[in-house]
Write an enzyme that holds these catalytic residues in place. Structure first.
Site, PDB file in Angstrom:
ATOM      1  N   ASP A  29      16.597  44.327  37.529  1.00 19.94           N
ATOM      2  CA  ASP A  29      15.261  44.812  37.866  1.00 19.94           C
ATOM      3  C   ASP A  29      14.373  44.727  36.627  1.00 19.94           C
ATOM      4  O   ASP A  29      14.818  45.040  35.520  1.00 19.94           O
ATOM      5  CB  ASP A  29      15.354  46.257  38.367  1.00 19.94           C
ATOM      6  CG  ASP A  29      14.091  46.702  39.076  1.00 19.94           C
ATOM      7  OD1 ASP A  29      13.045  46.818  38.414  1.00 19.94           O
ATOM      8  OD2 ASP A  29      14.156  46.938  40.293  1.00 19.94           O
ATOM      9  N   ASN A  83      15.943  51.244  50.465  1.00 17.21           N
ATOM     10  CA  ASN A  83      14.725  51.867  50.979  1.00 17.21           C
ATOM     11  C   ASN A  83      14.302  51.145  52.251  1.00 17.21           C
ATOM     12  O   ASN A  83      14.319  49.915  52.304  1.00 17.21           O
ATOM     13  CB  ASN A  83      13.596  51.780  49.948  1.00 17.21           C
ATOM     14  CG  ASN A  83      13.936  52.505  48.670  1.00 17.21           C
ATOM     15  OD1 ASN A  83      14.483  53.599  48.695  1.00 17.21           O
ATOM     16  ND2 ASN A  83      13.633  51.891  47.537  1.00 17.21           N
ATOM     17  N   HIS A  96      16.954  44.514  50.599  1.00 15.23           N
ATOM     18  CA  HIS A  96      17.598  44.544  49.285  1.00 15.23           C
ATOM     19  C   HIS A  96      18.088  45.949  48.985  1.00 15.23           C
ATOM     20  O   HIS A  96      17.661  46.914  49.611  1.00 15.23           O
ATOM     21  CB  HIS A  96      16.621  44.081  48.189  1.00 15.23           C
ATOM     22  CG  HIS A  96      15.444  44.975  48.010  1.00 15.23           C
ATOM     23  ND1 HIS A  96      14.377  45.002  48.890  1.00 15.23           N
ATOM     24  CD2 HIS A  96      15.159  45.889  47.049  1.00 15.23           C
ATOM     25  CE1 HIS A  96      13.478  45.890  48.471  1.00 15.23           C
ATOM     26  NE2 HIS A  96      13.938  46.451  47.363  1.00 15.23           N
ATOM     27  N   HIS A  98      19.268  48.605  45.540  1.00 16.69           N
ATOM     28  CA  HIS A  98      19.215  48.837  44.098  1.00 16.69           C
ATOM     29  C   HIS A  98      20.553  49.444  43.682  1.00 16.69           C
ATOM     30  O   HIS A  98      20.958  50.478  44.209  1.00 16.69           O
ATOM     31  CB  HIS A  98      18.097  49.829  43.748  1.00 16.69           C
ATOM     32  CG  HIS A  98      16.736  49.330  44.096  1.00 16.69           C
ATOM     33  ND1 HIS A  98      15.936  48.677  43.200  1.00 16.69           N
ATOM     34  CD2 HIS A  98      16.047  49.381  45.261  1.00 16.69           C
ATOM     35  CE1 HIS A  98      14.798  48.355  43.787  1.00 16.69           C
ATOM     36  NE2 HIS A  98      14.841  48.767  45.047  1.00 16.69           N
TER      37      HIS A  98
END
Length: 110
Positions: A29, A83, A96, A98
């Site tokens: 990230d 999310n 996606h 994290h």
């Protein structure tokens, strides 16, 4: 129109890729929230978790997260966050997760 993540997957936008297979591409990230913060994006442009079909094998992100956590040496633990929607903080319409680790992660988040 291709999402930013698709452009990263297609190597049109630079990123530090740490893992890839036929289903996902994982990269660091650019605004890390933990010492280890890796985005695991599906190669297929699915908008989000709510858009996955009810049948089929959807373990690709989870399987990749396990492999990456081992690769990154996250022996003390890690958090995997997906999310769904803008209210939850999904900023890219591309499924996606994290992978966060490398420090103690408090609860509750946010």
């Amino acid at each position: 129109m291709a999402t930013l993540f698709t452009k990263i997957i297609n190597r049109e936008v630079p990123a530090t890729i740490v893992y890839e297979d036929e289903h996902v591409v994982a990269f660091r990230d650019i605004d890390p929230q933990a010492p280890t913060h890796i985005v695991i994006a599906t190669r297929e442009e699915t908008i989000g978790l709510a858009d996955l079909p009810e049948t089929g094998d959807h373990m690709h992100i989870l399987n990749a997260a396990k492999k990456i956590a081992e690769q990154e040496g996250l022996t003390g633990g890690y958090r995997l966050v997906i999310n769904q929607g803008k209210d939850a903080g999904q900023s890219f319409e591309h499924l996606h997760a994290h992978l966060l680790g490398g420090r103690q992660l408090l609860w509750p988040p946010g």
